[in-house]
Design an enzyme around this catalytic site. Structure first.
Site, PDB file in Angstrom:
ATOM      1  N   GLU A  61      28.679  33.519  35.839  1.00 12.11           N
ATOM      2  CA  GLU A  61      27.244  33.347  35.590  1.00 12.11           C
ATOM      3  C   GLU A  61      26.908  31.965  35.034  1.00 12.11           C
ATOM      4  O   GLU A  61      25.754  31.540  35.074  1.00 12.11           O
ATOM      5  CB  GLU A  61      26.742  34.419  34.611  1.00 12.11           C
ATOM      6  CG  GLU A  61      26.828  35.842  35.132  1.00 12.11           C
ATOM      7  CD  GLU A  61      26.006  36.095  36.391  1.00 12.11           C
ATOM      8  OE1 GLU A  61      24.979  35.419  36.577  1.00 12.11           O
ATOM      9  OE2 GLU A  61      26.407  36.957  37.202  1.00 12.11           O
ATOM     10  N   HIS A 115      26.607  27.354  44.279  1.00 11.08           N
ATOM     11  CA  HIS A 115      28.028  27.476  43.912  1.00 11.08           C
ATOM     12  C   HIS A 115      28.836  27.867  45.153  1.00 11.08           C
ATOM     13  O   HIS A 115      29.911  27.321  45.428  1.00 11.08           O
ATOM     14  CB  HIS A 115      28.155  28.554  42.821  1.00 11.08           C
ATOM     15  CG  HIS A 115      29.443  28.524  42.060  1.00 11.08           C
ATOM     16  ND1 HIS A 115      29.682  29.336  40.972  1.00 11.08           N
ATOM     17  CD2 HIS A 115      30.587  27.797  42.220  1.00 11.08           C
ATOM     18  CE1 HIS A 115      30.912  29.096  40.504  1.00 11.08           C
ATOM     19  NE2 HIS A 115      31.466  28.173  41.252  1.00 11.08           N
ATOM     20  N   TYR A 157      27.780  37.867  30.691  1.00 12.31           N
ATOM     21  CA  TYR A 157      26.444  37.249  30.754  1.00 12.31           C
ATOM     22  C   TYR A 157      26.169  36.453  29.489  1.00 12.31           C
ATOM     23  O   TYR A 157      25.545  35.404  29.527  1.00 12.31           O
ATOM     24  CB  TYR A 157      25.359  38.326  30.927  1.00 12.31           C
ATOM     25  CG  TYR A 157      25.147  38.722  32.360  1.00 12.31           C
ATOM     26  CD1 TYR A 157      24.381  37.935  33.215  1.00 12.31           C
ATOM     27  CD2 TYR A 157      25.723  39.877  32.879  1.00 12.31           C
ATOM     28  CE1 TYR A 157      24.192  38.282  34.540  1.00 12.31           C
ATOM     29  CE2 TYR A 157      25.534  40.238  34.205  1.00 12.31           C
ATOM     30  CZ  TYR A 157      24.765  39.443  35.028  1.00 12.31           C
ATOM     31  OH  TYR A 157      24.586  39.789  36.343  1.00 12.31           O
ATOM     32  N   HIS A 201      18.072  30.934  39.222  1.00 10.90           N
ATOM     33  CA  HIS A 201      19.382  31.476  38.848  1.00 10.90           C
ATOM     34  C   HIS A 201      20.150  31.918  40.097  1.00 10.90           C
ATOM     35  O   HIS A 201      21.312  31.542  40.295  1.00 10.90           O
ATOM     36  CB  HIS A 201      19.190  32.664  37.894  1.00 10.90           C
ATOM     37  CG  HIS A 201      20.461  33.341  37.508  1.00 10.90           C
ATOM     38  ND1 HIS A 201      21.109  33.091  36.319  1.00 10.90           N
ATOM     39  CD2 HIS A 201      21.239  34.245  38.158  1.00 10.90           C
ATOM     40  CE1 HIS A 201      22.219  33.807  36.263  1.00 10.90           C
ATOM     41  NE2 HIS A 201      22.307  34.527  37.366  1.00 10.90           N
ATOM     42  N   GLU A 202      19.496  32.722  40.936  1.00  9.20           N
ATOM     43  CA  GLU A 202      20.195  33.238  42.130  1.00  9.20           C
ATOM     44  C   GLU A 202      20.515  32.109  43.112  1.00  9.20           C
ATOM     45  O   GLU A 202      21.555  32.099  43.748  1.00  9.20           O
ATOM     46  CB  GLU A 202      19.369  34.341  42.807  1.00  9.20           C
ATOM     47  CG  GLU A 202      19.172  35.586  41.960  1.00  9.20           C
ATOM     48  CD  GLU A 202      20.459  36.212  41.430  1.00  9.20           C
ATOM     49  OE1 GLU A 202      21.544  35.983  42.001  1.00  9.20           O
ATOM     50  OE2 GLU A 202      20.397  36.924  40.408  1.00  9.20           O
ATOM     51  N   HIS A 228      23.701  30.550  42.188  1.00  8.07           N
ATOM     52  CA  HIS A 228      24.888  31.207  42.759  1.00  8.07           C
ATOM     53  C   HIS A 228      25.085  30.748  44.207  1.00  8.07           C
ATOM     54  O   HIS A 228      26.207  30.512  44.656  1.00  8.07           O
ATOM     55  CB  HIS A 228      24.715  32.730  42.746  1.00  8.07           C
ATOM     56  CG  HIS A 228      24.903  33.366  41.398  1.00  8.07           C
ATOM     57  ND1 HIS A 228      26.023  33.158  40.621  1.00  8.07           N
ATOM     58  CD2 HIS A 228      24.122  34.230  40.703  1.00  8.07           C
ATOM     59  CE1 HIS A 228      25.910  33.868  39.508  1.00  8.07           C
ATOM     60  NE2 HIS A 228      24.765  34.518  39.529  1.00  8.07           N
TER      61      HIS A 228
END
Length: 722
Positions: free
Chosen positions: A533, A511, A656, A504-505, A508
Site C-alpha cells: 500500500e 506500480h 495499511y 490511490h488506486e 497501484h
C-alpha cells in the site's frame, strides 16, 4: 502521436464464454501438470545430484508460470466485472479449478524433492544455516551460482512455500488434513467474495425520510411501484450508501441504513468463522502458535510482537485525540438536535459519524463537499491525474479511440478488447527521456453496475516479465471503481475523498505498469502485503498539495480551476477527525490480529466473532453502536462484509497503517518540498516501483531514502509527536 499508434504487443482479449473459461482453466492445469510430471521423470537427484540445477528444474517452471499468468488472471477477472451472470459463474468455477490445482502443485512431494535438491546444490541452504536472518544480496546470489538476487530469492521462497504448504509434515493423516483445509479455504474465499459481489439488497424510503440527501443521488435511485409507490430504493453500493450516511437529516434513516449495511451479507458469517478456525488449525499443524505467526514471518514486520507493539503504540497515542474529537462532535450533535427539536440522549453513534464529520467541516471550515465536487468532473480529473504521472515518472498515456481499438484488436473487433462498453483503455509509453518504449495497457472501469465488484481496486490482468528469448512481455492493469454515473443534467462529479481514492488506486496501477522484473511472480504490486500500500498511499499526498489540486480541477460548467481560498480551506481539513479515522483502521487491524492469535484452538471455537467485532469497535473507536440502546453486541456482522480478511489481508490488515509509516517517510524526505520533481519521480520509479517484489522490500525502501525508515514523519503528520 503516430509513433504511439501501434503498440508492439496485442492487448488481451475478453471474448471468453462460460464454457471456454472453464475449459481454458482446465487446459492450463493440464499443461503445468504435464511439465511437472516430465521434470520428475527426467531428473533424478538421488542417482545424479548434479542434474538438479536452477536451469533444469526451476527455469522451465518459471517459463510455464509466466505464460500461464497471461490467461489465468483474466479467467478469474470476469467474476468481478462481467454483466453476464453465466460468465461470472464460469469465472468463479475457473478460479476454483485453478486454486485447487495450485494446492495440488504446492503439495507435490516429488517436485519439492527436486527444488530442495537445487537449493542444496547452490549452497543457499548452507548460508541460511549459518545466518537465519541473512539477506539475499548480489554477492550471495553469485556465490550460489545464480543469475541475480531475484533468482536466488525465488529459489529460497519456492522451497519454503512447499514447507509452508504442508510438505514439512509427515506423509499420512496430518498432511492429508492440511490439504483438505487448504482446499476448503479456497472454496470459502471464492464463495465469500461472490456473495459480496452479487449482494443486491436495499431499503425503500419515502423522500421525506431521505431529506438532505443530494438531489443528484435521489435522481439515480429506483422508483417504487405498487406497495412501494412513492418510495425510492437505496442500495448498499457506495454511491447510494455514503451520501445517505453523510447527508440524511433523519437519524433514524441513517441508523437503519447503517445497521442493514452491516447485515447485508449475513450468509458470510458462518464462512468467516469457518475460515479463521481452519487457518488456526493449519498453522498449528505446521508448528506455528497461530495463523498470524505463520503469515507475518515473511513480511516486513517479521513477528506478531512487532505488529502488536506498533498497533498498541498507535492506539495509546490516538485515544486521547479520539475522545477530544468525539466530545467536539457530540457538542455539534446536541446543538443540531436542539435546533431541530430532536431527542438527544448524550451519545455519539456510529451512524452519526459521517453526518456530523461532514457538518463540522461545512460549518467550521465553510466547506461544502458538493460544491468542491463541481470542480472535479471525472473525465477531466482522470486526465489531470495522468498528466501528473506523465510529468513525474516519464510516462505517456494514449487513450484508444474506437478506431484504434479496432486496428490493434487481434480479432479486428474493437469490442473484443474490453469487457464492457464503459471501459476506457490507454496504451502507456515511456516519454522521450525514458527511451520512448512501450510500457503496457491501462484500463479504467469507473461506474457501478449489477454484479460488479462493489469497492475500488486495482487488478493486474497480465503481469510483465522477461520472456525466454530475452524480450519483455508488458503488463495490462485495470482500475475497477464505483463512482456515480453521469446524469442528463451533470457529468460524474468526484468528492474530494473520491479524488483521493482514484489517485490511490491509480497509484497501484502505476506500480503495476512500472514493474521491470524477470519473473511474473514478483511483478509490480506483487510485494509483501505490509509494503504494497505504501506507493499508493504516498501518491495520495498529491491530492493535498495546492498546486496539484488546482491543476486537477476544472469546474464542470465554467472550466475554471478551484479557487485558492477553497483549496486553503480544503487542505485545512486534512487532519480533521484524523484520530477517529485512524482508530477505525486500528479497529480493523486489531480485530484481524485478535481472531488470528487465539491462545488455543478451543478458545477460538468458543469465540463469538460478531460480539468481538462490535465490542472492539466500541472500545477502540470510542463511538457507540446499538448496544448503547439496549441491543445485544451481536446486532451486526461487519466481518461478513469485510472481503479483505478473506481475500489475502488476513493477519495483514495492519499493513495499511504500517505502510503509511513508509509512505509518509518517503513523501516528507523526498517530495514534500517539490512534489513535481521529475528527477526524483523517475528515481522513485526505478528504485522502488520497478523492483516490485524482486528484492527485499526494505532494501528498495532504504535505497530510495538513503537510510533506514523512520516513523517520525508519520507521527508528525498526525500531530502525535511525543
Amino acid at each position: 502521436m503516430a509513433k504511439y499508434a501501434n503498440p508492439p504487443q496485442d492487448p488481451p482479449l475478453f471474448t471468453g464464454t462460460k464454457e471456454s473459461i472453464v475449459k481454458d482453466a482446465q487446459a492450463l492445469c493440464d499443461g503445468t501438470r504435464s511439465l511437472l510430471d516430465k521434470l520428475v521423470a527426467d531428473i533424478k537427484p538421488a542417482e545424479d545430484p548434479s542434474a538438479a540445477t536452477f536451469e533444469s528444474v526451476i527455469r522451465p517452471q518459471m517459463i510455464d508460470e509466466n505464460n500461464s499468468a497471461l490467461s489465468n488472471r483474466l479467467l478469474g477477472f470476469y467474476q468481478y466485472v462481467s454483466s453476464n451472470e453465466a460468465l461470472r459463474d464460469g469465472s468463479t468455477e475457473a478460479e476454483k479449478i485453478l486454486d485447487e490445482f495450485g494446492i495440488e502443485c504446492s503439495m507435490r512431494e516429488d517436485v519439492f524433492r527436486l527444488v530442495d535438491a537445487v537449493y542444496k546444490n547452490t549452497g543457499l541452504a548452507e548460508s541460511a544455516e549459518k545466518d537465519k536472518d541473512r539477506l539475499i544480496t548480489e554477492s550471495l546470489a553469485k556465490n550460489a551460482g545464480l543469475q541475480n538476487v531475484e533468482s536466488a530469492r525465488l529459489l529460497e521462497r519456492e522451497r519454503k512455500s512447499y514447507i509452508k504448504n504442508g510438505l514439512g509434515l509427515p506423509e499420512g493423516e496430518k498432511r492429508a488434513r492440511f490439504k483438505e483445509i487448504k482446499t476448503r479455504l479456497s472454496q470459502i474465499s471464492i464463495a465469500f467474495q461472490k456473495n459480496l459481489n452479487e449482494e443486491n439488497g436495499g431499503l425503500w424510503f419515502t423522500p421525506e425520510e431521505l431529506d438532505g440527501v443530494p438531489q443528484d443521488v435521489l435522481d439515480t435511485l429506483q422508483k417504487g411501484k405498487d406497495e412501494n409507490e412513492g418510495k425510492l430504493r437505496l442500495s448498499f453500493k457506495y454511491p447510494d450508501l455514503f451520501p445517505t450516511l453523510k447527508f440524511a437529516k433523519n437519524p433514524e434513516t441513517r441508523k437503519k441504513v447503517f445497521i442493514e449495511n452491516e447485515n447485508k451479507c449475513n450468509q458470510n458469517v458462518p464462512l468467516f468463522k469457518e475460515a479463521i478456525l481452519l487457518r488456526d488449525e493449519a498453522a498449528r499443524l505446521l508448528g506455528y502458535p497461530d495463523h498470524a505467526s505463520f503469515r507475518i514471518e515473511d513480511k516486513m514486520a517479521k513477528t506478531v510482537k512487532t505488529v502488536m507493539d506498533f498497533l498498541n503504540d498507535l492506539k495509546s497515542r490516538l485515544v486521547a485525540g479520539g475522545q477530544k474529537e468525539i466530545d467536539h462532535l457530540l457538542e455539534l450533535k446536541k446543538k443540531d438536535h436542539e435546533a431541530r427539536n430532536l431527542p438527544f440522549d448524550g451519545n455519539y453513534y456510529l451512524w452519526d459519524h459521517r453526518y456530523y464529520d461532514r457538518l463540522m467541516v461545512e460549518q467550521e471550515y465553510q466547506i461544502d463537499e458538493n460544491a468542491i465536487a463541481e470542480y472535479f468532473p471525472l473525465t477531466s480529473t482522470v486526465a489531470g491525474m495522468l498528466r501528473i504521472f506523465e510529468e513525474l515518472f516519464g510516462l505517456v498515456f494514449v487513450e484508444l479511440t474506437p478506431e484504434d481499438r479496432k486496428r490493434i484488436s487481434p480479432t479486428g473487433k474493437a469490442e473484443d478488447i474490453a469487457w464492457h462498453e464503459d471501459v476506457i483503455i490507454f496504451s502507456v509509453w515511456d516519454d522521450a527521456g525514458e527511451g520512448e518504449g512501450f510500457v503496457g495497457y491501462l484500463y479504467l472501469d469507473l461506474h457501478p453496475r449489477p454484479g460488479k465488484y462493489g469497492h475500488a481496486a486495482n487488478f493486474n490482468l497480465q503481469p510483465g516479465f522477461l520472456k525466454a528469448d530475452g524480450t519483455r512481455h508488458y503488463p495490462a492493469t485495470a482500475l475497477v471503481c464505483n463512482f456515480s454515473k453521469p446524469t442528463e443534467k451533470k457529468p460524474s462529479l468526484l468528492k474530494h475523498d473520491e479524488v483521493v481514492t482514484l489517485f490511490h488506486e491509480l497509484g497501484h496501477g502505476i506500480h503495476d505498469l512500472a514493474g521491470r522484473t524477470q519473473y511474473s511472480r514478483y511483478h509490480g504490486t506483487s510485494t509483501v502485503r505490509d509494503f504494497v500500500e505504501a506507493p499508493s498511499q504516498m501518491l495520495e499526498n498529491w491530492c493535498w498539495t495546492p498546486s496539484q489540486l488546482k491543476s486537477l480541477s476544472s469546474h464542470y460548467k465554467t472550466g475554471e480551476s478551484i479557487p485558492d481560498d477553497l483549496v486553503k480551506k480544503l487542505i485545512a481539513t486534512k487532519h480533521v477527525n484524523d484520530a477517529l479515522f485512524n482508530l477505525r483502521q486500528l479497529h480493523f487491524g486489531l480485530f484481524d490480529m485478535t481472531v488470528h492469535t487465539p491462545k488455543s484452538h478451543e478458545e477460538l471455537e468458543k469465540l463469538e466473532v460478531s460480539d468481538l467485532y462490535n465490542k472492539l469497535r466500541t472500545e477502540i473507536s470510542q463511538i457507540k453502536g446499538p448496544e448503547a440502546q439496549g441491543e445485544p453486541n451481536t446486532w451486526g456482522n461487519g466481518q461478513a462484509t469485510f472481503g479483505h480478511l478473506i481475500g489475502g489481508y488476513d493477519a495483514g490488515y495492519y499493513g495499511y497503517l504500517s505502510s503509511q509509516v513508509y509512505s509518509t517517510d518517503m513523501f516528507y524526505t523526498v517530495f514534500k518540498s517539490n512534489p513535481m520533481d521529475g528527477v526524483q519521480g523517475r528515481r522513485y520509479r526505478h528504485t522502488v516501483l520497478e523492483k516490485g517484489g524482486s528484492q527485499d522490500e526494505m532494501v528498495s525502501l532504504e535505497n530510495f531514502l538513503g537510510r533506514k525508515p523512520s516513523s517520525e514523519a508519520f507521527y508528525k503528520e498526525l500531530g502525535l509527536t511525543s
